[in-house]
Design a protein around this motif. Structure first.
Motif, short mmCIF file in Angstrom:
data_model
loop_
_atom_site.label_atom_id
_atom_site.label_comp_id
_atom_site.label_asym_id
_atom_site.label_seq_id
_atom_site.Cartn_x
_atom_site.Cartn_y
_atom_site.Cartn_z
N LYS A 131 0.82 -1.21 0.00
CA LYS A 131 0.00 0.00 0.00
C LYS A 131 0.86 1.26 0.00
CE LYS A 131 -4.07 -2.06 2.21
NZ LYS A 131 -5.02 -1.98 3.36
N ASP A 132 1.82 1.30 0.93
CA ASP A 132 2.70 2.47 1.02
C ASP A 132 4.00 2.27 0.26
OD1 ASP A 132 0.85 3.66 2.82
OD2 ASP A 132 1.74 2.50 4.47
N LEU A 186 3.63 -14.67 4.16
CA LEU A 186 3.83 -13.36 4.76
C LEU A 186 2.59 -12.50 4.56
CD1 LEU A 186 7.51 -12.62 3.60
CD2 LEU A 186 6.75 -13.42 5.84
N THR A 187 2.50 -11.40 5.32
CA THR A 187 1.37 -10.47 5.18
C THR A 187 1.90 -9.11 4.76
OG1 THR A 187 0.18 -11.63 6.95
CG2 THR A 187 -0.61 -9.44 6.33
N PRO A 188 1.61 -8.70 3.51
CA PRO A 188 0.98 -9.48 2.44
C PRO A 188 1.96 -10.49 1.84
CG PRO A 188 1.69 -7.38 1.57
CD PRO A 188 2.00 -7.34 3.04
N PRO A 189 1.46 -11.48 1.11
CA PRO A 189 2.36 -12.44 0.45
C PRO A 189 3.38 -11.72 -0.44
CG PRO A 189 0.11 -13.22 0.36
CD PRO A 189 0.04 -11.82 0.89
N LEU A 190 4.61 -12.20 -0.43
CA LEU A 190 5.73 -11.50 -1.05
C LEU A 190 5.89 -11.86 -2.53
CD1 LEU A 190 8.32 -9.77 -0.86
CD2 LEU A 190 9.51 -11.82 -0.01
N THR A 191 5.92 -10.84 -3.37
CA THR A 191 6.27 -11.03 -4.78
C THR A 191 7.76 -11.33 -4.88
OG1 THR A 191 4.55 -9.51 -5.52
CG2 THR A 191 6.35 -9.95 -7.05
N GLU A 210 0.93 -9.98 -3.47
CA GLU A 210 0.30 -8.70 -3.10
C GLU A 210 1.24 -7.69 -2.49
OE1 GLU A 210 -1.50 -11.83 -2.03
OE2 GLU A 210 -2.04 -11.57 -4.14
N SER A 211 2.55 -7.83 -2.67
CA SER A 211 3.48 -6.91 -2.01
C SER A 211 3.80 -5.68 -2.83
CB SER A 211 4.79 -7.65 -1.67
OG SER A 211 5.44 -8.09 -2.85
#
Length: 357
Positions: free
Chosen positions: A290-291, A306-311, A351-352
């Motif tokens: 997001k940031d 991980l949160t979010p899942p890592l690209t 989602e990273s």
């Protein structure tokens, strides 16, 4: 000269029976007493077995050798050395080379199920530890003299994750230019602003004495090349720590944030560095995806949790191992010239990264 008919008459059996016994026909069944009588009678009569018998013996010998899958010139278990790259601190490769090694062993056994193999870990990175090996896998970054007598004495050699010296033997590598360029292209598509690089020093082990020396990481080299080709400024957006571990990533990312230099996107040179970076960003209330956009390299199993899942760019360690095993297998089967293999990589989109509107 005695004939098959003479032996058959003396033993009270047919000529065909005599012929199949003397030629050791594996599909022919006869009483052991009859077999012994035919063989002893043939010996007493000085029967000349002739070319057919000799050729049959040679053929059976070759068949037995093929069944045993013995390496040419090696009539015992094949001794396969594994020289694994490691850091002075334990577990610093986080299972990277362990996955490759296990894949090598499994694939070799699959390709040669009947071959006797002994795997020997080389615990000291010095030439003397290579004595008596039939084959050698070098896992990682080693400075090796291909003209060293102990190296030359090993018939079959493969180096994994590093170029072979002077292209003297097989090498299985990751194309890190493709890795970095894919990651950077994706980051720039999903980032409004600069993209920085968080990496670590690499280390080259000198096989002459086992000493390690820091060297520039290939991933950093291609990041700088990418920036040069695309007009980006890499001079103030590169941060390098000593090792590729999570604690190193945490401390370095924390420092970047505190100094006020955090860019809108970060490429981490390893998943472990990114793992530490996640924690540092979270502690400062900075939300990944997001940031800030984050992409990493490796695709270790935990990255999807991980949160979010890592690209991340998947290097596919099992495939590196299987390719190394196939390289050795083709050497065993007669290939006598060195090859360099580059295994494919894949960008795993999660989602990273910030999605542009």
């Amino acid at each position: 000269m005695a004939t098959l008919n003479d032996i058959a008459e003396a033993c009270g059996v047919s000529k065909a029976t005599v012929s199949r016994v003397l030629n050791e026909d594996p599909e022919f069944s006869v009483a052991e007493e009859t077999r012994e009588k035919i063989l002893s009678t043939a010996a007493e009569m000085n029967y000349e077995m002739g070319k057919k018998r000799r050729y049959a013996n040679i053929r059976r010998k070759l068949e037995r050798e093929e069944e045993q899958k013995q390496t040419p010139g090696i009539s015992r278990a094949m001794k396969i050395g594994i020289l694994a790259y490691g850091f002075p601190r334990s577990n610093m490769d986080n299972g990277y080379y362990e996955v490759i090694i296990n894949s090598v062993m499994g694939e070799l056994k699959r390709l040669n199920p009947a071959m006797q193999m002994e795997f020997h870990y080389v615990h000291q990175a010095v030439y003397e530890q290579l004595t008596g090996l039939d084959a050698l896998f070098i896992m990682g970054k080693f400075s090796v003299d291909p003209e060293n007598e102990l190296v030359k004495a090993i018939p079959y050699k493969v180096i994994v994750d590093y170029p072979a010296p002077e292209q003297a033997f097989d090498s299985v590598q990751v194309d890190f230019k493709e890795v970095v360029y894919r990651a950077m292209n994706y980051l720039r598509q999903n980032t409004d602003g600069t993209v920085g690089f968080v990496g670590a020093e690499d280390h080259l082990t000198r096989l002459a004495d086992g000493k390690q020396f820091p060297c520039k990481d290939t991933r950093l080299e291609f990041y700088e090349r990418y920036c040069q080709e695309t007009g980006l400024d890499a001079s103030e957006n590169v941060w390098i720590t000593e090792w590729f571990g999570a604690e190193d990533g945490y401390q370095l990312t924390k420092k970047i944030i505190e100094e006020g230099h955090l860019p809108k996107g970060l490429l981490y040179a390893s998943d472990e560095l990114a793992l530490g970076g996640y924690r540092a960003l979270s502690e400062k209330g900075i939300q990944v995806g997001k940031d800030i956009s984050v992409v990493s390299i490796d695709n270790l199993p935990y990255t999807s949790y991980l949160t979010p899942p890592l690209t991340t760019v998947a290097l596919n360690m099992p495939l590196l191992g299987r390719t190394a095993a196939m390289a050795l297998d083709s050497q065993l089967k007669g290939r006598d010239y060195p090859l360099t293999f580059f295994t494919p990589v894949e960008l795993i989109k999660r989602e990273s990264c910030v999605k542009k509107a």
